[in-house]
Design a protein around this motif. Structure first.
Motif, PDB file in Angstrom:
ATOM      1  N   GLY A  86      17.659  48.819  43.763  1.00 47.33           N
ATOM      2  CA  GLY A  86      16.334  49.352  44.022  1.00 47.33           C
ATOM      3  C   GLY A  86      15.916  50.328  42.933  1.00 47.33           C
ATOM      4  O   GLY A  86      16.729  50.719  42.087  1.00 47.33           O
ATOM      5  N   PRO A  87      14.632  50.658  42.918  1.00 45.14           N
ATOM      6  CA  PRO A  87      13.608  50.297  43.900  1.00 45.14           C
ATOM      7  C   PRO A  87      13.018  48.920  43.659  1.00 45.14           C
ATOM      8  O   PRO A  87      13.279  48.284  42.634  1.00 45.14           O
ATOM      9  CB  PRO A  87      12.548  51.380  43.677  1.00 45.14           C
ATOM     10  N   VAL A  88      12.199  48.472  44.628  1.00 45.84           N
ATOM     11  CA  VAL A  88      11.520  47.177  44.562  1.00 45.84           C
ATOM     12  C   VAL A  88      10.025  47.433  44.421  1.00 45.84           C
ATOM     13  O   VAL A  88       9.447  48.225  45.173  1.00 45.84           O
ATOM     14  CB  VAL A  88      11.798  46.338  45.823  1.00 45.84           C
ATOM     15  N   SER A  89       9.412  46.790  43.450  1.00 44.06           N
ATOM     16  CA  SER A  89       7.983  46.947  43.201  1.00 44.06           C
ATOM     17  C   SER A  89       7.248  45.728  43.726  1.00 44.06           C
ATOM     18  O   SER A  89       7.481  44.597  43.259  1.00 44.06           O
ATOM     19  CB  SER A  89       7.719  47.133  41.702  1.00 44.06           C
ATOM     20  N   GLU A  94       9.074  42.797  41.141  1.00 48.14           N
ATOM     21  CA  GLU A  94      10.343  42.928  40.450  1.00 48.14           C
ATOM     22  C   GLU A  94      11.185  43.991  41.145  1.00 48.14           C
ATOM     23  O   GLU A  94      10.680  44.766  41.961  1.00 48.14           O
ATOM     24  CB  GLU A  94      10.139  43.309  38.982  1.00 48.14           C
ATOM     25  N   TYR A  95      12.457  43.996  40.829  1.00 46.50           N
ATOM     26  CA  TYR A  95      13.372  44.981  41.397  1.00 46.50           C
ATOM     27  C   TYR A  95      14.329  45.452  40.309  1.00 46.50           C
ATOM     28  O   TYR A  95      14.495  44.795  39.268  1.00 46.50           O
ATOM     29  CB  TYR A  95      14.151  44.397  42.592  1.00 46.50           C
ATOM     30  N   THR A  96      14.959  46.582  40.550  1.00 47.52           N
ATOM     31  CA  THR A  96      15.892  47.183  39.595  1.00 47.52           C
ATOM     32  C   THR A  96      17.281  47.204  40.218  1.00 47.52           C
ATOM     33  O   THR A  96      17.435  47.565  41.391  1.00 47.52           O
ATOM     34  CB  THR A  96      15.457  48.609  39.245  1.00 47.52           C
ATOM     35  N   ILE A  97      18.270  46.836  39.421  1.00 50.49           N
ATOM     36  CA  ILE A  97      19.641  46.793  39.906  1.00 50.49           C
ATOM     37  C   ILE A  97      20.569  47.320  38.811  1.00 50.49           C
ATOM     38  O   ILE A  97      20.404  47.004  37.624  1.00 50.49           O
ATOM     39  CB  ILE A  97      20.035  45.350  40.330  1.00 50.49           C
ATOM     40  N   ASP A  98      21.533  48.129  39.213  1.00 54.95           N
ATOM     41  CA  ASP A  98      22.524  48.703  38.293  1.00 54.95           C
ATOM     42  C   ASP A  98      23.880  48.105  38.649  1.00 54.95           C
ATOM     43  O   ASP A  98      24.333  48.233  39.796  1.00 54.95           O
ATOM     44  CB  ASP A  98      22.548  50.221  38.433  1.00 54.95           C
ATOM     45  N   VAL A  99      24.533  47.439  37.685  1.00 52.80           N
ATOM     46  CA  VAL A  99      25.738  46.668  37.988  1.00 52.80           C
ATOM     47  C   VAL A  99      26.821  46.930  36.953  1.00 52.80           C
ATOM     48  O   VAL A  99      26.543  47.363  35.821  1.00 52.80           O
ATOM     49  CB  VAL A  99      25.433  45.148  38.028  1.00 52.80           C
ATOM     50  N   PHE A 100      28.059  46.643  37.370  1.00 52.52           N
ATOM     51  CA  PHE A 100      29.180  46.446  36.456  1.00 52.52           C
ATOM     52  C   PHE A 100      29.361  44.938  36.332  1.00 52.52           C
ATOM     53  O   PHE A 100      29.789  44.267  37.281  1.00 52.52           O
ATOM     54  CB  PHE A 100      30.451  47.104  36.979  1.00 52.52           C
ATOM     55  N   PHE A 101      29.026  44.408  35.161  1.00 52.62           N
ATOM     56  CA  PHE A 101      29.059  42.969  34.937  1.00 52.62           C
ATOM     57  C   PHE A 101      30.366  42.614  34.236  1.00 52.62           C
ATOM     58  O   PHE A 101      30.640  43.095  33.127  1.00 52.62           O
ATOM     59  CB  PHE A 101      27.863  42.548  34.086  1.00 52.62           C
ATOM     60  N   GLU A 173      12.964  39.742  37.955  1.00 53.28           N
ATOM     61  CA  GLU A 173      11.805  39.238  38.684  1.00 53.28           C
ATOM     62  C   GLU A 173      12.201  38.813  40.090  1.00 53.28           C
ATOM     63  O   GLU A 173      13.267  38.214  40.298  1.00 53.28           O
ATOM     64  CB  GLU A 173      11.194  38.051  37.925  1.00 53.28           C
ATOM     65  N   CYS A 174      11.344  39.126  41.046  1.00 53.08           N
ATOM     66  CA  CYS A 174      11.581  38.748  42.442  1.00 53.08           C
ATOM     67  C   CYS A 174      10.322  38.090  42.991  1.00 53.08           C
ATOM     68  O   CYS A 174       9.369  38.785  43.373  1.00 53.08           O
ATOM     69  CB  CYS A 174      11.965  39.966  43.286  1.00 53.08           C
ATOM     70  N   PRO A 175      10.257  36.762  43.017  1.00 52.40           N
ATOM     71  CA  PRO A 175       9.065  36.089  43.580  1.00 52.40           C
ATOM     72  C   PRO A 175       8.907  36.438  45.055  1.00 52.40           C
ATOM     73  O   PRO A 175       9.842  36.318  45.846  1.00 52.40           O
ATOM     74  CB  PRO A 175       9.368  34.605  43.375  1.00 52.40           C
ATOM     75  N   TYR A 226      12.575  48.778  52.374  1.00 50.89           N
ATOM     76  CA  TYR A 226      13.316  47.558  52.697  1.00 50.89           C
ATOM     77  C   TYR A 226      14.689  47.896  53.267  1.00 50.89           C
ATOM     78  O   TYR A 226      15.233  48.983  53.040  1.00 50.89           O
ATOM     79  CB  TYR A 226      13.502  46.686  51.447  1.00 50.89           C
ATOM     80  N   ASP A 227      15.227  46.927  53.976  1.00 48.00           N
ATOM     81  CA  ASP A 227      16.627  46.929  54.401  1.00 48.00           C
ATOM     82  C   ASP A 227      17.334  45.810  53.651  1.00 48.00           C
ATOM     83  O   ASP A 227      16.854  44.666  53.637  1.00 48.00           O
ATOM     84  CB  ASP A 227      16.754  46.706  55.906  1.00 48.00           C
ATOM     85  N   LEU A 228      18.472  46.130  53.025  1.00 51.15           N
ATOM     86  CA  LEU A 228      19.267  45.125  52.331  1.00 51.15           C
ATOM     87  C   LEU A 228      20.171  44.452  53.354  1.00 51.15           C
ATOM     88  O   LEU A 228      21.162  45.024  53.812  1.00 51.15           O
ATOM     89  CB  LEU A 228      20.083  45.773  51.207  1.00 51.15           C
ATOM     90  N   LEU A 229      19.807  43.228  53.740  1.00 53.91           N
ATOM     91  CA  LEU A 229      20.531  42.531  54.796  1.00 53.91           C
ATOM     92  C   LEU A 229      21.832  41.916  54.310  1.00 53.91           C
ATOM     93  O   LEU A 229      22.771  41.767  55.088  1.00 53.91           O
ATOM     94  CB  LEU A 229      19.639  41.435  55.400  1.00 53.91           C
ATOM     95  N   GLY A 230      21.907  41.544  53.058  1.00 51.52           N
ATOM     96  CA  GLY A 230      23.109  40.899  52.529  1.00 51.52           C
ATOM     97  C   GLY A 230      22.759  40.106  51.288  1.00 51.52           C
ATOM     98  O   GLY A 230      21.661  40.226  50.728  1.00 51.52           O
ATOM     99  N   HIS A 231      23.694  39.283  50.857  1.00 50.59           N
ATOM    100  CA  HIS A 231      23.472  38.483  49.658  1.00 50.59           C
ATOM    101  C   HIS A 231      24.232  37.173  49.778  1.00 50.59           C
ATOM    102  O   HIS A 231      25.215  37.066  50.504  1.00 50.59           O
ATOM    103  CB  HIS A 231      23.929  39.232  48.400  1.00 50.59           C
ATOM    104  N   VAL A 232      23.738  36.186  49.065  1.00 50.93           N
ATOM    105  CA  VAL A 232      24.346  34.855  49.018  1.00 50.93           C
ATOM    106  C   VAL A 232      24.478  34.459  47.564  1.00 50.93           C
ATOM    107  O   VAL A 232      23.522  34.599  46.785  1.00 50.93           O
ATOM    108  CB  VAL A 232      23.490  33.819  49.780  1.00 50.93           C
TER     109      VAL A 232
END
Length: 481
Positions: A86-89, A94-101, A173-175, A226-232
């Motif tokens: 987050g956050p989500v615009s 679009e949304y922002t995510i910070d990761v260890f890739f 990007e988040c359609p 938003y609530d982050l419900l999970g991921h697939v």
């Protein structure tokens, strides 16, 4: 002859110098050993060992060529650890995510034998070896953190396996499909793969399977709406003019929180509609009050609808909030039209009562006015005579008044004309009676007091039952294997 003695002496001189050198050599050796420590064995120093190993590995290494070129497909195993989401615009979708890739692959050219099985390396070595050309398909902007040094990790295993980790901040990007806004749900994707290598050269795999290869920190949510419900997670194959490419996908499922919109939009709209229906209970002659109610509520609904759309992208279709506000606007506007209708027919009723009906009733009333006046005059005369007879009898025959039944009858019947006169006096002008219909409650208002609240309640019941209990609609592209 003189040269011969010199030649005879020169071998003796050389022999003498040789013996002198031999006598001094042991003393010099003993002096050096006494003032110097023995040199360490370089074969036992790890730094020196791995320096030699790396120099040997990189000697002749060509980082332009992928591992297994021409022999096998290079497998790159990946996993992601999300530190913050987050956050989500909504306006930019679009949304922002910070990761260890993290990426891992095997390069046979980097095998080594040494005292350590895993060799931690500096990130500078990454520029000297082959690394995957991974990029994010739906990334608008990605940032690799470099403070205080590049946030990268590189480890080399003795069998040639490399682990390459970096910290990234990705704007992806988040359609969004906002038909159900603000009761909507979205699946924001994160897609990545090789930019230049087709699936015949480089393929991507999840390191720990499809369930644990992507994990989110417990306190990683940075979402307010938003609530982050999970991921697939899954994998796709896309085709282009240059070949087929493997694309790794992760869909983060989000559900919007409705509390903010209930407070800022839904409750004000409901209260505005209720306020517009209060005018049904006002007197229909209260034109200024009912006009203020109607115009004010219409302008309020217009302002609410404009402010609600400012936080949304300019989509061409109507959202769930748009439908709700449109119906509320229709109720408010209908209340204003209802008052205009009542006011219009109120004026028509006054003209009809005061002119047509009034004239029809007033004509026979004027014709009988003389007779009514004669009846009043006769009643007044009869009352006067009765009073005079009573006075005369009372004065002349005061003793026999009580005994004379006729006089008693006259005395008792004397108020009768007065009662008749009172009845006549109480008769109102039929024209005035016709005008009194102007103050009655309009039938339209009586019906509106019931119909409007019932219809608005039924609408709210159907609206909230439809959208709150509806399962989030997810695109077919989000139905992963």
């Amino acid at each position: 002859m003189a040269a011969l003695p010199w030649k005879a002496k020169s071998p003796d001189l050389n022999l003498w110098v040789f013996f002198l050198f031999l006598s001094l050599l042991p003393e010099a050796s003993r002096a050096v050993v006494g003032h110097r420590e023995p040199l360490p064995d370089d074969s036992k120093d790890n730094i020196t060992i791995f320096t030699r190993i790396l120099d040997r590995l990189l000697d002749g290494y060509d980082n332009r060529l992928r591992p297994g070129l021409g022999e096998s497909v290079t497998e790159v195993r990946t996993n992601i650890y999300v530190t913050s989401f987050g956050p989500v615009s909504d306006t930019d979708m679009e949304y922002t995510i910070d990761v260890f890739f993290r990426q891992s692959w095997r390069d046979e050219r980097l095998k080594f034998d040494g005292p350590m099985q895993v060799l931690p390396l500096n990130n500078l070595l990454a520029s000297k070896i082959w690394t995957p050309d991974t990029f994010f398909h739906n990334g608008k902007k990605s940032v690799a953190h470099n403070m205080t040094t590049p946030n990268k990790l590189l480890r080399l295993v003795d069998n040639g396996t490399l682990l390459y980790t970096m910290r990234l901040t990705i704007h992806a990007e988040c359609p969004m499909h906002l038909e159900d806004f603000p009761m909507d749900a979205h699946a924001c994707p994160l897609k990545f793969g090789s930019y230049a290598y087709t699936n015949n050269e480089v393929i991507y795999l999840w390191t720990q399977g499809d369930e644990r290869s992507v994990s989110v920190a417990e306190d990683g949510s940075r979402l307010n709406q938003y609530d982050l419900l999970g991921h697939v997670i899954g994998k796709e194959t896309i085709s282009s003019s240059t070949g087929e490419y493997v694309v790794m996908t992760t869909y983060f499922h989000l559900k919007r929180k409705i509390g903010y919109f209930v407070i800022q939009t839904y409750l004000p709209c409901i209260m505005t509609v209720i306020l517009s229906q209060v005018s049904f209970w006002l007197n229909r002659e209260s034109v200024p009050a009912r006009t203020v109610f109607g115009v004010t509520t219409v302008l309020t609904m217009t302002t609410l609808s404009i402010s609600a759309r400012n936080s949304l992208p300019k989509v061409a279709y109507a959202t769930a909030m748009d439908w709700f506000m449109a119906v509320c606007y229709a109720f408010v506007f209908s209340a204003l039209i209802e008052f205009a209708t009542v006011n219009y027919f109120t004026k028509r009723s006054w003209a009809w009562d005061g002119k047509r009906e009034g004239m029809e009733i007033r004509e026979p009333f004027q014709a009988n006015m003389a007779r009514i006046k004669d009846m009043r005059r006769e009643s007044a005369t009869l009352s006067k005579k009765a009073n005079n007879t009573f006075n005369i009898v009372g004065t002349t025959y005061g003793i026999n008044v009580a005994k004379d039944q006729g006089l008693t009858t006259i005395s008792k019947s004397a108020p009768a004309p007065s009662a008749k006169h009172s009845f006549l006096n109480k008769m109102d002008d039929p024209y005035t009676e016709a005008k009194k219909s102007y103050n009655r409650v309009s039938k339209v208002d009586k019906i509106s007091r019931i119909i409007f609240p019932v219809l608005f309640f039924i609408f709210n019941l159907g609206y909230w039952a439809t959208y709150v209990n509806r399962k989030p609609a997810i695109m077919k592209a989000n139905n992963l294997n």
